[in-house]
Structures are given as structure tokens and as C-alpha cells.
Write a protein that holds these residues in place. Structure first.
Motif, PDB file in Angstrom:
ATOM      1  N   UNK A  28       0.839  -1.202   0.000  1.00 14.02           N
ATOM      2  CA  UNK A  28       0.000   0.000   0.000  1.00 14.02           C
ATOM      3  C   UNK A  28       0.874   1.252   0.000  1.00 14.02           C
ATOM      4  N   UNK A  29       0.333   2.336  -0.533  1.00 14.99           N
ATOM      5  CA  UNK A  29       1.132   3.564  -0.649  1.00 14.99           C
ATOM      6  C   UNK A  29       0.244   4.795  -0.536  1.00 14.99           C
ATOM      7  N   UNK A  30       0.877   5.922  -0.240  1.00 15.99           N
ATOM      8  CA  UNK A  30       0.249   7.243  -0.237  1.00 15.99           C
ATOM      9  C   UNK A  30       1.017   8.134  -1.192  1.00 15.99           C
ATOM     10  N   UNK A  31       0.326   9.105  -1.770  1.00 14.35           N
ATOM     11  CA  UNK A  31       0.970  10.150  -2.563  1.00 14.35           C
ATOM     12  C   UNK A  31       0.529  11.474  -1.967  1.00 14.35           C
ATOM     13  N   UNK A  32       1.504  12.275  -1.534  1.00 17.38           N
ATOM     14  CA  UNK A  32       1.212  13.572  -0.907  1.00 17.38           C
ATOM     15  C   UNK A  32       1.735  14.705  -1.767  1.00 17.38           C
ATOM     16  N   UNK A  33       1.027  15.824  -1.723  1.00 12.25           N
ATOM     17  CA  UNK A  33       1.540  17.038  -2.355  1.00 12.25           C
ATOM     18  C   UNK A  33       2.129  17.896  -1.251  1.00 12.25           C
ATOM     19  N   UNK A  34       3.374  18.322  -1.441  1.00  5.77           N
ATOM     20  CA  UNK A  34       4.089  19.118  -0.457  1.00  5.77           C
ATOM     21  C   UNK A  34       4.347  20.506  -1.011  1.00  5.77           C
ATOM     22  N   UNK A  35       4.702  21.430  -0.134  1.00  4.58           N
ATOM     23  CA  UNK A  35       5.067  22.767  -0.592  1.00  4.58           C
ATOM     24  C   UNK A  35       6.580  22.830  -0.752  1.00  4.58           C
ATOM     25  N   UNK A  36       7.005  23.530  -1.784  1.00  3.94           N
ATOM     26  CA  UNK A  36       8.425  23.676  -2.066  1.00  3.94           C
ATOM     27  C   UNK A  36       8.649  25.036  -2.692  1.00  3.94           C
ATOM     28  N   UNK A  37       9.788  25.633  -2.367  1.00  4.41           N
ATOM     29  CA  UNK A  37      10.097  26.945  -2.952  1.00  4.41           C
ATOM     30  C   UNK A  37      10.526  26.834  -4.408  1.00  4.41           C
ATOM     31  N   UNK A  38      10.900  25.648  -4.855  1.00  3.20           N
ATOM     32  CA  UNK A  38      11.368  25.466  -6.226  1.00  3.20           C
ATOM     33  C   UNK A  38      10.255  25.087  -7.196  1.00  3.20           C
ATOM     34  N   UNK A  39       9.077  24.754  -6.692  1.00  2.31           N
ATOM     35  CA  UNK A  39       7.994  24.322  -7.564  1.00  2.31           C
ATOM     36  C   UNK A  39       7.132  23.299  -6.866  1.00  2.31           C
ATOM     37  N   UNK A  40       6.524  22.432  -7.636  1.00  2.00           N
ATOM     38  CA  UNK A  40       5.649  21.405  -7.085  1.00  2.00           C
ATOM     39  C   UNK A  40       6.484  20.270  -6.508  1.00  2.00           C
ATOM     40  N   UNK A  41       6.116  19.820  -5.309  1.00  2.00           N
ATOM     41  CA  UNK A  41       6.828  18.713  -4.670  1.00  2.00           C
ATOM     42  C   UNK A  41       5.821  17.640  -4.287  1.00  2.00           C
ATOM     43  N   UNK A  42       6.245  16.382  -4.428  1.00  2.00           N
ATOM     44  CA  UNK A  42       5.406  15.240  -4.110  1.00  2.00           C
ATOM     45  C   UNK A  42       6.197  14.280  -3.240  1.00  2.00           C
ATOM     46  N   UNK A  80      12.149   4.665   6.982  1.00  2.00           N
ATOM     47  CA  UNK A  80      11.960   5.046   8.378  1.00  2.00           C
ATOM     48  C   UNK A  80      10.756   4.317   8.950  1.00  2.00           C
ATOM     49  N   UNK A  81      10.950   3.534  10.006  1.00  3.02           N
ATOM     50  CA  UNK A  81       9.862   2.847  10.710  1.00  3.02           C
ATOM     51  C   UNK A  81       8.981   2.021   9.771  1.00  3.02           C
ATOM     52  N   UNK A  82       9.577   1.329   8.825  1.00  6.21           N
ATOM     53  CA  UNK A  82       8.826   0.473   7.914  1.00  6.21           C
ATOM     54  C   UNK A  82       8.148   1.211   6.768  1.00  6.21           C
ATOM     55  N   UNK A  83       8.445   2.510   6.611  1.00  9.30           N
ATOM     56  CA  UNK A  83       7.883   3.305   5.520  1.00  9.30           C
ATOM     57  C   UNK A  83       9.010   3.793   4.616  1.00  9.30           C
ATOM     58  N   UNK A  84       8.873   3.553   3.325  1.00 10.01           N
ATOM     59  CA  UNK A  84       9.824   4.048   2.336  1.00 10.01           C
ATOM     60  C   UNK A  84       9.251   5.327   1.748  1.00 10.01           C
ATOM     61  N   UNK A  85       9.935   6.445   1.967  1.00 11.27           N
ATOM     62  CA  UNK A  85       9.481   7.749   1.480  1.00 11.27           C
ATOM     63  C   UNK A  85      10.366   8.200   0.324  1.00 11.27           C
ATOM     64  N   UNK A  86       9.729   8.527  -0.788  1.00 15.79           N
ATOM     65  CA  UNK A  86      10.445   8.966  -1.985  1.00 15.79           C
ATOM     66  C   UNK A  86       9.974  10.379  -2.298  1.00 15.79           C
ATOM     67  N   UNK A  87      10.910  11.329  -2.289  1.00 13.57           N
ATOM     68  CA  UNK A  87      10.583  12.728  -2.556  1.00 13.57           C
ATOM     69  C   UNK A  87      10.829  13.058  -4.014  1.00 13.57           C
ATOM     70  N   UNK A  88       9.845  13.698  -4.617  1.00 16.56           N
ATOM     71  CA  UNK A  88       9.896  14.098  -6.022  1.00 16.56           C
ATOM     72  C   UNK A  88       9.720  15.606  -6.110  1.00 16.56           C
ATOM     73  N   UNK A  89      10.269  16.174  -7.171  1.00 13.70           N
ATOM     74  CA  UNK A  89      10.134  17.613  -7.362  1.00 13.70           C
ATOM     75  C   UNK A  89       9.953  17.914  -8.839  1.00 13.70           C
ATOM     76  N   UNK A  90       9.037  18.820  -9.099  1.00 12.74           N
ATOM     77  CA  UNK A  90       8.832  19.279 -10.467  1.00 12.74           C
ATOM     78  C   UNK A  90       9.038  20.786 -10.473  1.00 12.74           C
ATOM     79  N   UNK A  91      10.169  21.233 -11.019  1.00 12.10           N
ATOM     80  CA  UNK A  91      10.422  22.668 -11.069  1.00 12.10           C
ATOM     81  C   UNK A  91       9.349  23.364 -11.906  1.00 12.10           C
ATOM     82  N   UNK A  92       9.119  24.633 -11.598  1.00 10.17           N
ATOM     83  CA  UNK A  92       8.127  25.380 -12.363  1.00 10.17           C
ATOM     84  C   UNK A  92       8.520  25.406 -13.832  1.00 10.17           C
TER      85      UNK A  92
END
Length: 157
Positions: A34-48, A113-125
Motif C-alpha cells: 500500500x502507498x500514499x501520494x502527498x503534495x508538499x510545498x516547495x520553494x522550487x515548484x511542485x513537490x510530491x 523510516x519505521x517500515x515506511x519508504x518515502x520517496x521525494x519528487x520535485x517538479x520545477x516550475x
């Protein structure tokens, strides 16, 4: 069952690969892990951030790769031959989970971390560009001669 073409409009040119991608995504419908996809805030553009529940997997048993425009996460647990199980409810299971990435999205980091694999993505503007296309004339002389705008741009006037 006959498949209906989604991108057969004459206004959608060059989207053949997109239809193949949609087919590939539709076939990968296994729900594990199972997985989650989150939208995060970033100063460089869209972050997931994609978070996968990979309890029981160590860092060495996981791999994160980018193949063309696809993020592929694989997990492979090795069988422990030294153990004798009276009941085995937790299977050593392997998996492959794929995510199609839009053009420009970059994988920045991955951490476990604690059994969760977190992958950070970034899409510059995106940088919007407008390009004017010169229209050549019907005569052969006009086709080879630069337009008045092109002569002005080169300083030939």
C-alpha cells in the motif's frame, strides 16, 4: 473485449506513447505494498512524496530506480533457510510498484523510516516559451529569401 482508442482525435498528435503508458499502468493493479501520494510545498515548484508501507524490508532488500519516465520500486526478501516455522503468517514476499512520471519530475531522495519508504519528487516550475514560426511564400525565390523580420533581427537592413 475490444479496446477503445482514447487518443484518436486529430488534435492529439504524438500521444501514441501515452496510450501505451496507460495500458501498462492499468495492468499493474496489484495492491501490494500500500502507498500514499502527498503534495508538499516547495520553494522550487511542485513537490510530491510517495510513501510505501514496506514493513519487514531492510534497505538492502529495496531498490528505487528511474527507468525512462517511470519510477520503479522493487522489494525482494530472501528466505531464511535456518528457521523452522510452526506457523508462517508473514511471507517473504517480493514486489514491484511502478509510477509513471511526467516530464520534468525529478526524484530527489528516498529514505526508509519505521517500515515506511518515502520517496521525494520535485517538479520545477515550467518555463513557458513562445516561438514564432515564419511562413514562407509560394514562389521559390520567396522561400529561399529571408523574411523582412529575419533581416531586421540579423541587422542586415
Amino acid at each position: 473485449m475490444t479496446r477503445v482508442m482514447q487518443f484518436n482525435s486529430p488534435f492529439l498528435l504524438g500521444f501514441d506513447g501515452l496510450e501505451r503508458l496507460l495500458d501498462r499502468v492499468a495492468k499493474a493493479s496489484d495492491g501490494y505494498p500500500p502507498y500514499n501520494v502527498e503534495q508538499l510545498t516547495s520553494e522550487k515548484g511542485e513537490a510530491l512524496r510517495i510513501t510505501l508501507a514496506v514493513a519487514g524490508f531492510s534497505r538492502d532488500e529495496l531498490s528505487v530506480t528511474v527507468e525512462d519516465n517511470q519510477l520503479v520500486v522493487r522489494g525482494r526478501q530472501l528466505e531464511d533457510e535456518d528457521r523452522t516455522y510452526l506457523h508462517r503468517g508473514i511471507a517473504a514476499r517480493q514486489f514491484q510498484r511502478s509510477f509513471v512520471l511526467a516530464d520534468g519530475i525529478e526524484v530527489k531522495a528516498a529514505r526508509l523510516e519505521k517500515g515506511l519508504l518515502m520517496i521525494d519528487l520535485e517538479k520545477p516550475e515550467a518555463v513557458r516559451t513562445v516561438r514564432k514560426i515564419d511562413i514562407t511564400g509560394e514562389n521559390k525565390d520567396e522561400e529561399s529569401a529571408p523574411s523582412p523580420q529575419a533581416r531586421v533581427a540579423r541587422g542586415a537592413v
